[in-house]
Design a protein around this motif. Structure first.
Motif, PDB file in Angstrom:
ATOM      1  N   LEU A 134       0.843  -1.190   0.000  1.00 19.94           N
ATOM      2  CA  LEU A 134       0.000   0.000   0.000  1.00 19.94           C
ATOM      3  C   LEU A 134       0.881   1.245   0.000  1.00 19.94           C
ATOM      4  CD1 LEU A 134      -2.373  -1.349   2.758  1.00 19.94           C
ATOM      5  CD2 LEU A 134      -3.144  -0.764   0.445  1.00 19.94           C
ATOM      6  N   ASN A 135       0.556   2.203  -0.847  1.00 15.88           N
ATOM      7  CA  ASN A 135       1.354   3.430  -0.856  1.00 15.88           C
ATOM      8  C   ASN A 135       0.873   4.366   0.261  1.00 15.88           C
ATOM      9  OD1 ASN A 135      -0.914   4.876  -1.845  1.00 15.88           O
ATOM     10  ND2 ASN A 135      -0.342   4.406  -3.959  1.00 15.88           N
ATOM     11  N   ASP A 136       1.517   5.515   0.395  1.00 14.98           N
ATOM     12  CA  ASP A 136       1.197   6.416   1.500  1.00 14.98           C
ATOM     13  C   ASP A 136      -0.266   6.850   1.498  1.00 14.98           C
ATOM     14  OD1 ASP A 136       3.810   6.204   2.250  1.00 14.98           O
ATOM     15  OD2 ASP A 136       4.401   8.242   1.686  1.00 14.98           O
ATOM     16  N   SER A 137      -0.764   7.231   0.346  1.00 11.68           N
ATOM     17  CA  SER A 137      -2.144   7.743   0.279  1.00 11.68           C
ATOM     18  C   SER A 137      -3.151   6.633   0.579  1.00 11.68           C
ATOM     19  CB  SER A 137      -2.424   8.368  -1.089  1.00 11.68           C
ATOM     20  OG  SER A 137      -2.288   7.415  -2.123  1.00 11.68           O
ATOM     21  N   GLU A 138      -2.881   5.415   0.085  1.00 10.45           N
ATOM     22  CA  GLU A 138      -3.782   4.292   0.346  1.00 10.45           C
ATOM     23  C   GLU A 138      -3.770   3.916   1.827  1.00 10.45           C
ATOM     24  OE1 GLU A 138      -3.346   2.033  -3.994  1.00 10.45           O
ATOM     25  OE2 GLU A 138      -1.886   1.696  -2.397  1.00 10.45           O
ATOM     26  N   ALA A 139      -2.571   3.866   2.404  1.00  6.84           N
ATOM     27  CA  ALA A 139      -2.448   3.522   3.821  1.00  6.84           C
ATOM     28  C   ALA A 139      -3.173   4.560   4.677  1.00  6.84           C
ATOM     29  CB  ALA A 139      -0.978   3.441   4.218  1.00  6.84           C
ATOM     30  N   LEU A 140      -2.983   5.836   4.345  1.00  8.92           N
ATOM     31  CA  LEU A 140      -3.613   6.895   5.120  1.00  8.92           C
ATOM     32  C   LEU A 140      -5.133   6.832   4.999  1.00  8.92           C
ATOM     33  CD1 LEU A 140      -2.970   9.334   6.898  1.00  8.92           C
ATOM     34  CD2 LEU A 140      -2.966  10.746   4.834  1.00  8.92           C
ATOM     35  N   ALA A 141      -5.633   6.538   3.805  1.00  7.99           N
ATOM     36  CA  ALA A 141      -7.082   6.458   3.599  1.00  7.99           C
ATOM     37  C   ALA A 141      -7.698   5.345   4.447  1.00  7.99           C
ATOM     38  CB  ALA A 141      -7.379   6.221   2.120  1.00  7.99           C
ATOM     39  N   ILE A 142      -7.016   4.193   4.496  1.00  2.98           N
ATOM     40  CA  ILE A 142      -7.541   3.069   5.288  1.00  2.98           C
ATOM     41  C   ILE A 142      -7.513   3.396   6.772  1.00  2.98           C
ATOM     42  CG2 ILE A 142      -7.179   0.650   5.941  1.00  2.98           C
ATOM     43  CD1 ILE A 142      -5.919   0.249   3.139  1.00  2.98           C
ATOM     44  N   LEU A 143      -6.387   3.923   7.246  1.00  6.28           N
ATOM     45  CA  LEU A 143      -6.256   4.199   8.674  1.00  6.28           C
ATOM     46  C   LEU A 143      -7.231   5.290   9.119  1.00  6.28           C
ATOM     47  CD1 LEU A 143      -2.379   3.963   9.106  1.00  6.28           C
ATOM     48  CD2 LEU A 143      -4.113   2.216   9.545  1.00  6.28           C
ATOM     49  N   LYS A 144      -7.461   6.275   8.273  1.00  2.15           N
ATOM     50  CA  LYS A 144      -8.452   7.300   8.602  1.00  2.15           C
ATOM     51  C   LYS A 144      -9.847   6.680   8.674  1.00  2.15           C
ATOM     52  CE  LYS A 144      -6.473  11.704   7.024  1.00  2.15           C
ATOM     53  NZ  LYS A 144      -6.617  12.835   6.064  1.00  2.15           N
ATOM     54  N   ALA A 145     -10.131   5.778   7.754  1.00  6.52           N
ATOM     55  CA  ALA A 145     -11.460   5.156   7.704  1.00  6.52           C
ATOM     56  C   ALA A 145     -11.727   4.295   8.943  1.00  6.52           C
ATOM     57  CB  ALA A 145     -11.600   4.316   6.443  1.00  6.52           C
ATOM     58  N   THR A 146     -10.675   3.760   9.543  1.00  2.83           N
ATOM     59  CA  THR A 146     -10.880   2.936  10.745  1.00  2.83           C
ATOM     60  C   THR A 146     -11.416   3.770  11.899  1.00  2.83           C
ATOM     61  OG1 THR A 146      -8.633   3.284  11.647  1.00  2.83           O
ATOM     62  CG2 THR A 146      -8.932   1.439  10.114  1.00  2.83           C
ATOM     63  N   LEU A 147     -11.221   5.093  11.836  1.00  7.82           N
ATOM     64  CA  LEU A 147     -11.646   5.972  12.924  1.00  7.82           C
ATOM     65  C   LEU A 147     -13.076   6.478  12.732  1.00  7.82           C
ATOM     66  CD1 LEU A 147      -8.372   8.095  13.224  1.00  7.82           C
ATOM     67  CD2 LEU A 147      -8.970   5.994  14.449  1.00  7.82           C
ATOM     68  N   SER A 148     -13.681   6.150  11.579  1.00 11.72           N
ATOM     69  CA  SER A 148     -15.053   6.589  11.315  1.00 11.72           C
ATOM     70  C   SER A 148     -16.047   5.699  12.063  1.00 11.72           C
ATOM     71  CB  SER A 148     -15.337   6.562   9.812  1.00 11.72           C
ATOM     72  OG  SER A 148     -15.242   5.235   9.328  1.00 11.72           O
TER      73      SER A 148
END
Length: 294
Positions: A134-148
């Motif tokens: 996973l690249n930086d943007s993909e990793a960040l998108a997933i980790l942010k989504a876990t907080l929703s």
């Protein structure tokens, strides 16, 4: 002397032989090797496909030409509804089963040779257009989504899985099913350092060996260790909801499959990166960049 060998061979061929089935070879290998249930399930499916192609089960009548024909059958798409399989898939997934089963049969005197031994598949070099991880943007998108906020209808174990499994994979590089099978007792402190214990006792591990992994301080800062308070048993699924599925498709695997679907739903759609295993590839890349000892 040559004539004597020829006569011996003719006499040997004339003797009636008991049939040794491919299933018997497979069952013998499984009984001795005891591979993971998921491996048994997948290999049985691939062996059954080979038997269907041959039209018989007699292992002693399988020739090298049969195995080559099977390889070509898969590579050209004739054996997959017109869809060609990649050379890597044929080599690592289909042909390896035949090689392994016949090797066991040969080494245990069940068959006289391994007709698949010298059969190979030349995989062409492919252009690599992106990294496996996973690249930086993909990793960040997933980790942010876990907080929703998760859907109200989602079970509590699934909510916990969606919240924590991607973070743990990101910080440990562990395989997703090693994390989805974690139990409360697998999260503890060693000399005031929070760790997780990845062990075959909790479920399947690829190496069948237990290992203890330190938790990154950020996981502790977020409070992951607190979710085990007052809990026992598995964290990310409820064994009481087990519906009697096969050992090759355990609940921990289903949790991983759910997470993979969820990651695709939130927009990580590039098929060149796997939604769960991409964390493992990413971790290895980051470790190399940090000059981490292998």
């Amino acid at each position: 002397a040559a004539d004597e060998y020829r006569l011996d061979a003719l006499e040997d061929r004339a003797r009636p032989r008991a049939t040794v089935t491919l299933k018997a070879l497979f069952d013998g290998y499984v009984a001795e090797r005891d591979p993971a249930p998921a491996t048994v399930k997948a290999w049985k499916r691939q062996l059954d496909a080979f038997v269907a192609y041959l039209g018989h089960q007699d292992a002693r009548n399988v020739t090298m030409a049969d195995v080559v024909g099977w390889k070509e059958y898969l590579l050209t798409g004739a054996g997959n509804g017109g869809k060609r399989l990649s050379a890597k898939t044929v080599k690592d997934t289909y042909l390896s089963v035949i090689k392994t089963v016949f090797r066991w049969g040969y080494e245990n005197g069940k068959v006289r040779s391994n007709p698949a031994q010298k059969v190979s598949v030349l995989a062409p070099r492919r252009a690599v257009t992106r990294e496996k991880g996973l690249n930086d943007s993909e990793a960040l998108a997933i980790l942010k989504a876990t907080l929703s906020e998760p859907p109200k209808a989602l079970s509590q174990p699934r909510k916990l899985a969606r919240r924590w499994v991607p973070w743990i994979c990101a910080y440990t590089g562990a395989r997703v099913n090693e994390i989805t099978q974690l139990r409360a007792e697998d999260v503890f402190q060693v000399r005031k350092i929070w760790v997780i214990r990845i062990t075959p006792e909790a479920g399947s591990t690829k190496t069948q060996q237990a290992r203890t992994v330190a938790l990154h301080p950020h996981l502790v800062e977020q409070g992951f260790h607190k979710i085990v308070d007052g809990k026992e048993g598995h964290l990310f699924y409820d064994p009481k909801r087990y519906r009697g599925g096969s050992k090759g498709n355990p609940q921990a695997k289903k949790v991983g499959e759910y997470l993979a679907r969820w990651v695709r739903e939130i927009g990580i759609v590039d098929e060149k990166v796997m939604p769960n295993h991409g964390w493992r590839h990413r971790f290895k890349t980051q470790a190399r960049l940090a000059n981490m000892d292998p």
